[in-house]
Design an enzyme around this catalytic site. Structure first.
Site, PDB file in Angstrom:
ATOM      1  N   HIS A  90      88.075  96.160  70.543  1.00 12.22           N
ATOM      2  CA  HIS A  90      88.730  97.463  70.443  1.00 12.22           C
ATOM      3  C   HIS A  90      87.703  98.577  70.243  1.00 12.22           C
ATOM      4  O   HIS A  90      87.961  99.720  70.647  1.00 12.22           O
ATOM      5  CB  HIS A  90      89.747  97.455  69.307  1.00 12.22           C
ATOM      6  CG  HIS A  90      90.955  96.630  69.604  1.00 12.22           C
ATOM      7  ND1 HIS A  90      91.714  96.015  68.622  1.00 12.22           N
ATOM      8  CD2 HIS A  90      91.546  96.299  70.783  1.00 12.22           C
ATOM      9  CE1 HIS A  90      92.713  95.351  69.187  1.00 12.22           C
ATOM     10  NE2 HIS A  90      92.628  95.509  70.495  1.00 12.22           N
ATOM     11  N   HIS A 113      93.267  93.752  82.217  1.00  9.53           N
ATOM     12  CA  HIS A 113      91.907  93.948  81.704  1.00  9.53           C
ATOM     13  C   HIS A 113      90.856  93.659  82.775  1.00  9.53           C
ATOM     14  O   HIS A 113      89.929  94.459  82.987  1.00  9.53           O
ATOM     15  CB  HIS A 113      91.658  93.059  80.483  1.00  9.53           C
ATOM     16  CG  HIS A 113      92.375  93.495  79.256  1.00  9.53           C
ATOM     17  ND1 HIS A 113      92.002  94.594  78.513  1.00  9.53           N
ATOM     18  CD2 HIS A 113      93.456  92.977  78.615  1.00  9.53           C
ATOM     19  CE1 HIS A 113      92.797  94.740  77.483  1.00  9.53           C
ATOM     20  NE2 HIS A 113      93.697  93.771  77.519  1.00  9.53           N
TER      21      HIS A 113
END
Length: 427
Positions: free
Chosen positions: A260, A390
């Site tokens: 993150h 992703h």
């Protein structure tokens, strides 16, 4: 794995090399080719895939983010001119609107199976991805896009947004009874991504204002207080909860999650550009987030990013999912454009070298979603190949200017040169 050290005298940036761009294009096409034939569930939504690329057996539970991400990815495909993508978009949008949307209480339910709601809770994370799907679908003129965009925006504003903090609440019961005691950065990070997409789709400055407020809270204040380690878990007043112990290691793992930090590095630069480059803290924060990630979470012996660290910066979950290294590729690409340096170019190459050597499944297609510490395929948390989002964005982000979201950059490129059939290796 041996690592080549890039220096200022080394050849030019890989992002500009036609061969590298063609290689990325090929990988994106392989990803689409894995999902295209089998992903649609005729009962609504999309199948998760097993390790070989076949639909997982049993009664398929469809969490909302899986459907919304598929819509977003196939908007990318449609903008690129990939045949069959519009059917995928419509299938996903119909399921979001007629399946996940709660006609009785409003909002969007977390997961469904063939019999209806499986988990009817209303989660900020899921609503962020509905906003992303609707914003993306608006770019290709889907007939439900404007209605869904208005609907989910109203829900986010009226139910989730906490103006006193500049961020959203985490979760409610189906009837909007609050689930108290927790605030999370992950849902707010993805909402930042979605708010930027909504701003690009509508030019409504309120979306951008909210994105800037979330970034200020989570990165400029809380991450800066932790020397640019991004805290995941907070109490209702947005004080960091370092004692948090996970109930769900997939969405709320204990400790910190360096993937993150990498995601925020890219989002901070994107937000800086969209906001007119007026927030000077954003590019320097992006650089620090990336540097902390590679310093603390990269396995210097085997390569790859450890999933989580404890608050002493030691690896906690030592396995290496695909999504942190995918986010690292996007972050390194943005940094290479906005903060060009030998350091960022070296890491861009190192990241892609590791992906190519360890994460790409050359037998069945797609990427391995989890590797163990030794970079061998594993399935302790992620069971198959559920995700296109992703890996696809990692392949395509470097092909376009780092001046906004991938979808908007593709749209602008093709609007500006609509008669051109191929662009330096673009899909």
């Amino acid at each position: 794995m041996p690592e080549f050290s890039f220096t200022s005298s080394s050849p030019g940036a890989w992002r500009d090399a036609p061969w590298h761009r063609s290689w990325l294009t090929k990988q994106a096409n392989i990803l689409f080719g894995l999902f295209d034939p089998v992903a649609i569930n005729p009962r609504g939504g999309f199948f998760d895939l097993d390790a070989t690329g076949k639909p997982l057996p049993g009664k398929a539970v469809r969490p909302i983010h899986t459907t919304a991400r598929a819509v977003h990815c196939y908007v990318i495909a449609s903008l690129l001119g990939r045949p069959g993508s519009d059917r995928m978009i419509d299938h996903g949008m119909q399921y979001l609107w007629h399946g996940h949307r709660d006609g009785k209480h409003g909002g969007y339910m977390w997961s469904l199976d063939d019999d209806g709601p499986k988990d009817a809770s209303k989660q900020g994370y899921g609503h962020a991805f509905v906003l992303l799907a609707a914003s993306s679908a608006k770019l290709v003129g889907h007939p439900l896009a404007d209605r869904m965009l208005a609907d989910v925006t109203t829900v986010l504003n009226d139910r989730f947004w906490e103006e006193q903090h500049g961020a959203i609440a985490e979760e409610f019961e189906r009837d909007w009874t609050p689930m108290r005691g927790y605030r999370g950065q992950n849902s707010n990070m993805h909402l930042t991504e979605a708010l930027m997409a909504a701003y690009e789709a509508t030019a409504d400055q309120e979306y951008l204002r909210k994105a800037e407020r979330i970034a200020d809270l989570i990165i400029n204040r809380r991450a800066r207080e932790c020397d640019f380690r991004v805290a995941e878990h907070f109490d209702e007043r947005w004080a960091i909860d370092r004692s948090y112990r996970a109930v769900n290691e997939m969405f709320r793992p204990s400790g910190t999650t360096p993937g993150h930090w990498l995601e925020w590095a890219r989002l901070a630069l994107q937000l800086w550009v969209l906001g007119g480059k007026k927030h000077d803290w954003m590019p320097s924060a992006a650089e620090m987030l990336f540097r902390r990630s590679v310093e603390l979470a990269w396995d210097g012996t085997k390569g790859g990013f450890f999933y989580t660290l404890d608050w002493a910066d030691k690896p906690s979950f030592r396995f290496k999912p695909w999504w942190p290294i995918a986010e690292a590729a996007g972050a390194a690409s943005f940094l290479a454009e906005h903060r060009p340096s030998a350091f960022h170019e070296e890491w861009y190459r190192r990241i892609w070298n590791t992906i190519a050597e360890a994460y790409i499944d050359r037998e069945h297609g797609g990427w391995f979603e989890e590797l163990d510490e030794q970079l061998r395929p594993a399935h302790s948390l992620f069971v198959g190949k559920a995700d296109l989002y992703h890996a696809l964005q990692a392949c395509l982000i470097p092909l376009y200017p780092a001046q906004g979201s991938l979808t908007n950059m593709i749209r602008q490129r093709y609007d500006a040169s609509s008669s051109k059939t191929s662009i330096d290796g673009d899909v």
